[in-house]
Write a protein that holds these residues in place. Structure first.
Motif, PDB file in Angstrom:
ATOM      1  N   SER A  47       0.830  -1.203   0.000  1.00  0.00           N
ATOM      2  CA  SER A  47       0.000   0.000   0.000  1.00  0.00           C
ATOM      3  C   SER A  47       0.864   1.253   0.000  1.00  0.00           C
ATOM      4  O   SER A  47       0.563   2.230  -0.698  1.00  0.00           O
ATOM      5  CB  SER A  47      -0.929   0.009   1.222  1.00  0.00           C
ATOM      6  N   HIS A  50       2.104   1.709  -3.543  1.00  0.00           N
ATOM      7  CA  HIS A  50       1.050   2.219  -4.434  1.00  0.00           C
ATOM      8  C   HIS A  50       0.780   3.694  -4.161  1.00  0.00           C
ATOM      9  O   HIS A  50       0.548   4.470  -5.096  1.00  0.00           O
ATOM     10  CB  HIS A  50      -0.240   1.416  -4.237  1.00  0.00           C
ATOM     11  N   ARG A  80      -4.500  -3.429 -11.931  1.00  0.00           N
ATOM     12  CA  ARG A  80      -5.526  -3.985 -11.051  1.00  0.00           C
ATOM     13  C   ARG A  80      -5.179  -3.755  -9.580  1.00  0.00           C
ATOM     14  O   ARG A  80      -6.050  -3.438  -8.763  1.00  0.00           O
ATOM     15  CB  ARG A  80      -5.706  -5.475 -11.328  1.00  0.00           C
ATOM     16  N   ALA A  81      -3.904  -3.915  -9.235  1.00  0.00           N
ATOM     17  CA  ALA A  81      -3.486  -3.720  -7.845  1.00  0.00           C
ATOM     18  C   ALA A  81      -3.665  -2.266  -7.416  1.00  0.00           C
ATOM     19  O   ALA A  81      -4.089  -1.988  -6.283  1.00  0.00           O
ATOM     20  CB  ALA A  81      -2.029  -4.150  -7.680  1.00  0.00           C
ATOM     21  N   GLN A  83      -5.833  -0.119  -8.751  1.00  0.00           N
ATOM     22  CA  GLN A  83      -7.272   0.116  -8.660  1.00  0.00           C
ATOM     23  C   GLN A  83      -7.815  -0.372  -7.320  1.00  0.00           C
ATOM     24  O   GLN A  83      -8.619   0.306  -6.671  1.00  0.00           O
ATOM     25  CB  GLN A  83      -7.996  -0.592  -9.805  1.00  0.00           C
ATOM     26  N   HIS A  84      -7.361  -1.541  -6.910  1.00  0.00           N
ATOM     27  CA  HIS A  84      -7.786  -2.101  -5.623  1.00  0.00           C
ATOM     28  C   HIS A  84      -7.332  -1.208  -4.475  1.00  0.00           C
ATOM     29  O   HIS A  84      -8.101  -0.952  -3.536  1.00  0.00           O
ATOM     30  CB  HIS A  84      -7.205  -3.509  -5.461  1.00  0.00           C
ATOM     31  N   PHE A  85      -6.105  -0.715  -4.570  1.00  0.00           N
ATOM     32  CA  PHE A  85      -5.564   0.148  -3.510  1.00  0.00           C
ATOM     33  C   PHE A  85      -6.376   1.430  -3.358  1.00  0.00           C
ATOM     34  O   PHE A  85      -6.711   1.835  -2.246  1.00  0.00           O
ATOM     35  CB  PHE A  85      -4.110   0.498  -3.830  1.00  0.00           C
ATOM     36  N   SER A  87      -9.546   2.178  -4.476  1.00  0.00           N
ATOM     37  CA  SER A  87     -10.987   2.061  -4.263  1.00  0.00           C
ATOM     38  C   SER A  87     -11.395   1.116  -3.134  1.00  0.00           C
ATOM     39  O   SER A  87     -12.504   1.246  -2.607  1.00  0.00           O
ATOM     40  CB  SER A  87     -11.672   1.592  -5.549  1.00  0.00           C
ATOM     41  N   LYS A  88     -10.529   0.174  -2.752  1.00  0.00           N
ATOM     42  CA  LYS A  88     -10.963  -0.849  -1.794  1.00  0.00           C
ATOM     43  C   LYS A  88     -10.169  -0.863  -0.490  1.00  0.00           C
ATOM     44  O   LYS A  88     -10.736  -1.133   0.579  1.00  0.00           O
ATOM     45  CB  LYS A  88     -10.855  -2.239  -2.445  1.00  0.00           C
ATOM     46  N   VAL A  89      -8.876  -0.600  -0.566  1.00  0.00           N
ATOM     47  CA  VAL A  89      -8.028  -0.702   0.628  1.00  0.00           C
ATOM     48  C   VAL A  89      -8.376   0.400   1.639  1.00  0.00           C
ATOM     49  O   VAL A  89      -8.628   1.543   1.259  1.00  0.00           O
ATOM     50  CB  VAL A  89      -6.531  -0.608   0.240  1.00  0.00           C
ATOM     51  N   LYS A 391     -16.370   4.252  -6.772  1.00  0.00           N
ATOM     52  CA  LYS A 391     -16.776   3.970  -5.407  1.00  0.00           C
ATOM     53  C   LYS A 391     -16.528   5.165  -4.479  1.00  0.00           C
ATOM     54  O   LYS A 391     -15.672   6.009  -4.740  1.00  0.00           O
ATOM     55  CB  LYS A 391     -16.049   2.719  -4.876  1.00  0.00           C
ATOM     56  N   GLY A 394     -13.023   5.327  -3.164  1.00  0.00           N
ATOM     57  CA  GLY A 394     -12.089   5.693  -4.222  1.00  0.00           C
ATOM     58  C   GLY A 394     -12.070   7.189  -4.479  1.00  0.00           C
ATOM     59  O   GLY A 394     -11.010   7.772  -4.714  1.00  0.00           O
TER      60      GLY A 394
END
Length: 428
Positions: A47, A50, A80-81, A83-85, A87-89, A391, A394
């Motif tokens: 994280s 990123h 993808r990683a 994007q996940h960081f 919007s989701k982490v 999101k 995000g």
């Protein structure tokens, strides 16, 4: 750039933010040092990486600074990683803001600083992004499909920066028809509808409670100046405000005589305050302005524009506001008009002391320039409006990163001295 005004009222000029872009080796090290401050705000090392890469991409020369082109441009980037960081982490947002505001105070803090509230729009295609809808978009000056963010900025003799943000969620988003969209955008269940002034109140209370950044004035546009909740909050906190108001705001130049009237409601005798029959009804601030003789209008320079000085004529009057048709509080009405044959007018209210002189209000009328610059610089230089996240989390993470990146450049400018030239590029 604001004019350099000097007086016994401690007016100040906000410095201009000007940077040149070129590659230098020191930039990457400076950015890494800046990111070390937020190391403990993320649980995993991935994280932190990123976070660094995403902000690096915001300083790049990429035409589009959204996640995919940034991930493709940075070393070892993974779309993808990242994007996940974003919007989701889960980030420790409270800790990030705490550290961030301490840094702002260190570089920009001043007892005479001002807090400014305003909004900006982000045009969007489609209807899947959180809070999107047909609403007024100040960026283009018309109703359009967009998201709207409410922001707080700080300005002082040392610079300016965004210090808080909230995403405005239109009321229709909380209806049953939008239940599926709320779930897709992961809108937290504890989020309820709040108007833009209510979002500003929430931020103001938080900033005041944290007590990390000193300020003397609160400035805001008419949507906030016309909100009783916002104005009452500023007054309850013992702060001074200077806010825009609409032209149809009602007032009296002299407090009218009132009397109490008894009436019966549900079997009980009650009292209410009404105007005495001998008194005149209130008039609009527009009527007040147009009734004032030219003798009382003062020609003043507000700022320096690209085509020369920006000048207006100003005057002020003490007025009594009309609240539900009866006298309310006594405040300053400040009127501004353009210098032309058929001038256009603007109106402001302030709870400043009775002894406040006109130069103070002229100065305050130009300070909202600072938050407008924040919006322009973060959008044109850092891609604040380039995001494609949908999101709720995000949006907040992207905007927070832009705020930090903008302040980072101010920090470099201040650290290296006001005569230094700063160069920046993508940290590879």
């Amino acid at each position: 750039m604001l004019p350099k005004i000097r007086s016994d009222e401690h007016l100040f000029s906000v410095p201009k933010f000007d940077l040149n872009k070129e590659d230098i080796h020191e930039f990457q090290n400076e950015l890494k040092a800046f990111h070390e401050n937020f190391r403990d705000c993320f649980v995993r090392s991935e994280s932190r990486e990123h976070f660094f890469n995403y902000m690096s991409g915001q300083f790049s020369t990429l035409e589009r600074k959204s996640i995919e082109p940034i991930a493709l441009a940075v070393e070892n980037g993974n779309i993808r990683a990242m994007q996940h960081f974003v919007s989701k982490v889960i980030w420790d947002d409270d800790k990030i803001f705490h550290k961030y505001r301490n840094m702002i105070n260190e570089d920009l803090g001043d007892p005479d600083g001002v807090l400014i509230f305003d909004e900006t729009g982000f045009q969007k295609k489609g209807d899947d992004s959180v809070g999107v809808g047909k609403q007024y978009c100040g960026t283009i000056g018309k109703v359009e499909n967009c998201q709207v963010g409410v922001f707080a900025a700080y300005a002082s003799p040392h610079g300016y920066a965004l210090i808080d943000k909230q995403l405005f969620i239109p009321e229709k988003w909380f209806s049953e028809d939008y239940a599926l969209r709320r779930r897709k955008c992961e809108l937290p269940n504890d989020i309820t509808f709040r108007s833009k002034p209510q979002l500003a109140v929430q931020m103001l209370k938080n900033i005041e409670e944290k007590d990390q950044i000193p300020f003397k004035w609160v400035l805001a546009d008419s949507i906030y100046g016309n909100s009783p909740d916002f104005i009452e909050t500023v007054e309850d906190l013992g702060l001074r405000y200077f806010v825009s108001i609409p032209s149809d705001t009602n007032c009296w130049l002299n407090a009218p005589i009132t009397r109490k009237k008894r009436y019966k409601y549900k079997g009980k005798i009650r009292e209410k305050v009404i105007l005495d029959t001998t008194q005149k009804v209130p008039v609009t601030v527009a009527c007040v302005a147009k009734s004032i003789n030219n003798f009382f209008w003062y020609h003043r320079k507000v700022s320096e524009g690209t085509k020369g000085p920006i000048e207006y004529e100003f005057t002020k009057r003490r007025i009594v506001l009309s609240k539900n048709g009866v006298p309310g509080k006594e405040v300053w009405l400040i009127m501004r008009r353009t210098i032309e044959k058929d001038p256009s007018y603007s109106y402001f209210l302030s709870n400043a002391p009775v002894s406040t002189r006109l130069p103070t209000f002229v100065w305050l009328s130009g300070l909202r320039w600072a938050i407008e610059q924040c919006f322009e610089e973060t959008k044109t230089e850092l891609g604040m409006d380039h995001y494609e996240v949908r999101k709720f989390r995000g949006w907040h993470h992207h905007i927070l990163t832009c705020m930090l990146a903008h302040f980072f450049l101010w920090h470099l400018k201040i650290r290296l001295g006001k005569k230094s030239t700063i160069y920046y590029a993508l940290a590879a």
